[in-house]
Design a protein around this motif. Sequence first.
Motif, PDB file in Angstrom:
ATOM      1  N   GLY A 187       0.792  -1.220   0.000  1.00 13.91           N
ATOM      2  CA  GLY A 187       0.000   0.000   0.000  1.00 13.91           C
ATOM      3  C   GLY A 187       0.825   1.272   0.000  1.00 13.91           C
ATOM      4  O   GLY A 187       0.276   2.377   0.083  1.00 13.91           O
ATOM      5  N   ILE A 188       2.149   1.139  -0.069  1.00 11.39           N
ATOM      6  CA  ILE A 188       3.003   2.325  -0.212  1.00 11.39           C
ATOM      7  C   ILE A 188       2.608   3.034  -1.503  1.00 11.39           C
ATOM      8  O   ILE A 188       2.519   2.416  -2.562  1.00 11.39           O
ATOM      9  CB  ILE A 188       4.493   1.925  -0.240  1.00 11.39           C
ATOM     10  N   LYS A 189       2.369   4.324  -1.416  1.00 12.49           N
ATOM     11  CA  LYS A 189       1.785   5.046  -2.537  1.00 12.49           C
ATOM     12  C   LYS A 189       2.746   5.233  -3.710  1.00 12.49           C
ATOM     13  O   LYS A 189       2.326   5.294  -4.860  1.00 12.49           O
ATOM     14  CB  LYS A 189       1.284   6.413  -2.061  1.00 12.49           C
ATOM     15  N   ASN A 190       4.031   5.329  -3.438  1.00 14.04           N
ATOM     16  CA  ASN A 190       4.959   5.652  -4.515  1.00 14.04           C
ATOM     17  C   ASN A 190       6.228   4.816  -4.403  1.00 14.04           C
ATOM     18  O   ASN A 190       6.993   4.981  -3.462  1.00 14.04           O
ATOM     19  CB  ASN A 190       5.310   7.145  -4.477  1.00 14.04           C
ATOM     20  N   ILE A 191       6.429   3.912  -5.337  1.00 12.15           N
ATOM     21  CA  ILE A 191       7.649   3.110  -5.401  1.00 12.15           C
ATOM     22  C   ILE A 191       8.331   3.400  -6.731  1.00 12.15           C
ATOM     23  O   ILE A 191       7.742   3.214  -7.796  1.00 12.15           O
ATOM     24  CB  ILE A 191       7.342   1.609  -5.272  1.00 12.15           C
ATOM     25  N   VAL A 192       9.557   3.871  -6.653  1.00  9.12           N
ATOM     26  CA  VAL A 192      10.302   4.274  -7.842  1.00  9.12           C
ATOM     27  C   VAL A 192      11.497   3.339  -8.005  1.00  9.12           C
ATOM     28  O   VAL A 192      12.314   3.215  -7.087  1.00  9.12           O
ATOM     29  CB  VAL A 192      10.795   5.734  -7.732  1.00  9.12           C
ATOM     30  N   ALA A 193      11.594   2.686  -9.147  1.00  8.69           N
ATOM     31  CA  ALA A 193      12.691   1.754  -9.390  1.00  8.69           C
ATOM     32  C   ALA A 193      13.642   2.313 -10.439  1.00  8.69           C
ATOM     33  O   ALA A 193      13.203   2.846 -11.462  1.00  8.69           O
ATOM     34  CB  ALA A 193      12.146   0.398  -9.841  1.00  8.69           C
ATOM     35  N   MET A 194      14.931   2.192 -10.176  1.00  9.32           N
ATOM     36  CA  MET A 194      15.961   2.535 -11.152  1.00  9.32           C
ATOM     37  C   MET A 194      16.442   1.222 -11.767  1.00  9.32           C
ATOM     38  O   MET A 194      17.187   0.466 -11.131  1.00  9.32           O
ATOM     39  CB  MET A 194      17.112   3.279 -10.487  1.00  9.32           C
ATOM     40  N   PRO A 195      16.037   0.895 -13.001  1.00 13.48           N
ATOM     41  CA  PRO A 195      16.379  -0.405 -13.591  1.00 13.48           C
ATOM     42  C   PRO A 195      17.880  -0.576 -13.796  1.00 13.48           C
ATOM     43  O   PRO A 195      18.592   0.373 -14.117  1.00 13.48           O
ATOM     44  CB  PRO A 195      15.639  -0.385 -14.940  1.00 13.48           C
ATOM     45  N   LEU A 196      18.337  -1.796 -13.622  1.00 13.19           N
ATOM     46  CA  LEU A 196      19.752  -2.102 -13.810  1.00 13.19           C
ATOM     47  C   LEU A 196      20.192  -1.838 -15.242  1.00 13.19           C
ATOM     48  O   LEU A 196      21.324  -1.396 -15.490  1.00 13.19           O
ATOM     49  CB  LEU A 196      20.009  -3.565 -13.447  1.00 13.19           C
ATOM     50  N   ILE A 197      19.309  -2.092 -16.191  1.00 11.49           N
ATOM     51  CA  ILE A 197      19.665  -1.888 -17.595  1.00 11.49           C
ATOM     52  C   ILE A 197      19.967  -0.415 -17.883  1.00 11.49           C
ATOM     53  O   ILE A 197      20.799  -0.094 -18.727  1.00 11.49           O
ATOM     54  CB  ILE A 197      18.540  -2.414 -18.528  1.00 11.49           C
ATOM     55  N   ILE A 198      19.301   0.484 -17.157  1.00 15.55           N
ATOM     56  CA  ILE A 198      19.587   1.914 -17.300  1.00 15.55           C
ATOM     57  C   ILE A 198      20.893   2.261 -16.607  1.00 15.55           C
ATOM     58  O   ILE A 198      21.737   3.003 -17.131  1.00 15.55           O
ATOM     59  CB  ILE A 198      18.440   2.757 -16.723  1.00 15.55           C
ATOM     60  N   GLN A 199      21.098   1.713 -15.421  1.00 15.47           N
ATOM     61  CA  GLN A 199      22.326   1.991 -14.678  1.00 15.47           C
ATOM     62  C   GLN A 199      23.566   1.525 -15.437  1.00 15.47           C
ATOM     63  O   GLN A 199      24.626   2.148 -15.364  1.00 15.47           O
ATOM     64  CB  GLN A 199      22.259   1.328 -13.302  1.00 15.47           C
ATOM     65  N   ASN A 200      23.422   0.442 -16.184  1.00 14.07           N
ATOM     66  CA  ASN A 200      24.565  -0.078 -16.937  1.00 14.07           C
ATOM     67  C   ASN A 200      24.934   0.782 -18.140  1.00 14.07           C
ATOM     68  O   ASN A 200      25.965   0.561 -18.766  1.00 14.07           O
ATOM     69  CB  ASN A 200      24.289  -1.512 -17.393  1.00 14.07           C
ATOM     70  N   THR A 201      24.095   1.748 -18.467  1.00 16.56           N
ATOM     71  CA  THR A 201      24.413   2.660 -19.575  1.00 16.56           C
ATOM     72  C   THR A 201      25.134   3.905 -19.086  1.00 16.56           C
ATOM     73  O   THR A 201      25.410   4.799 -19.877  1.00 16.56           O
ATOM     74  CB  THR A 201      23.133   3.093 -20.317  1.00 16.56           C
ATOM     75  N   MET A 202      25.442   3.956 -17.789  1.00 18.19           N
ATOM     76  CA  MET A 202      26.079   5.141 -17.214  1.00 18.19           C
ATOM     77  C   MET A 202      27.455   4.788 -16.663  1.00 18.19           C
ATOM     78  O   MET A 202      27.632   4.577 -15.462  1.00 18.19           O
ATOM     79  CB  MET A 202      25.193   5.735 -16.117  1.00 18.19           C
ATOM     80  N   PRO A 203      28.458   4.672 -17.542  1.00 14.71           N
ATOM     81  CA  PRO A 203      29.805   4.324 -17.077  1.00 14.71           C
ATOM     82  C   PRO A 203      30.452   5.466 -16.296  1.00 14.71           C
ATOM     83  O   PRO A 203      30.160   6.638 -16.516  1.00 14.71           O
ATOM     84  CB  PRO A 203      30.562   4.053 -18.391  1.00 14.71           C
ATOM     85  N   ILE A 204      31.317   5.097 -15.373  1.00 12.24           N
ATOM     86  CA  ILE A 204      32.085   6.089 -14.631  1.00 12.24           C
ATOM     87  C   ILE A 204      33.363   6.391 -15.410  1.00 12.24           C
ATOM     88  O   ILE A 204      34.253   5.536 -15.528  1.00 12.24           O
ATOM     89  CB  ILE A 204      32.442   5.594 -13.223  1.00 12.24           C
TER      90      ILE A 204
END
Length: 304
Positions: A187-204
């Motif tokens: 019942g938590i109103k807002n759950i925001v997920a950062m997908p791994l596939i997106i994170q893998n497109t952001m190299p350091i």
Amino acid sequence: MLKVPTVDVLAITTVGNGYSKPFYSGSNILTFLDLIGCSNGIGVGYGVNLPLMSSGYIIPSSLLNAIDSYMTAATCLNQSVNIFLQPSPFGAIELIKLSLKYSKIPVDILILGTMTNLATAISEDRSIISKIGSVYFSGGQFKSINSYPSLVPNLTLPNYPDSEENSDGSPNAYLDMLAVQRVGMSGIKNIVAMPLIIQNTMPINLTQLNETLKRLNIQLKPFVLNFISSFAKCTSPNQTTIYLKWWDNSAAQFMVQMQTNNSQGFCLETQKVKSLYILSADSHQFYGQGMIDVETYLPNASGL
């Protein structure tokens, strides 16, 4: 996060069911806070040692002890541990419940591992749900339902949670899918997920990072810069800096972006999806899996 003026960190909890064994998980956090000068005022609670699944569920050792000695090993950060540092007198579950209970405003929760602690706290006291603002989940990625050729269990597949069958999902999700289900349906109103596939497109890019810090006149402590840049070599001797990505960092930054309604942040597009959680003792095809886009693709799936 600890230096962001709009963020007030109430507590940090650890889990012992992924990336670090229970004893090391809290010790690493305490050592890190001490080395950056933030050891006072932030409670650190040791959390649940095992996922909410059956006790027969075995976590692969490659995921359980990947960063145990990240802080102290001579080949990694080579830092000494202050033995006088103490965790909170409350365990992670009690720390979560108390922090939420006595907060006068909704509390946002950033999850960088499994959801085990939060799921356990909610199961013990559902009154805390109303005190939760948003939950931000790093690596919150499930397979799309159209990735399954059939929803009929394939009993010939091995029942092992860390293999290519889970390659489209995030370890943070499938290492304790029951916890994800409980939080998702709480019942938590807002759950925001950062997908791994997106994170893998952001190299350091360390060169770019140094140039940006110089341009903005930001001086990081040598330890902090080394903490960021050493992750690849410390977690796997065969990895190079190309392996480095802004994984949990991106989820934390996204949380700040959404909290401040910054439309100019690095994340320019979000998508609302509904997920179906599957637990199956019969087939690894479904064991600890989630499926997204169920409303779009479910009519096209065979085997129901």
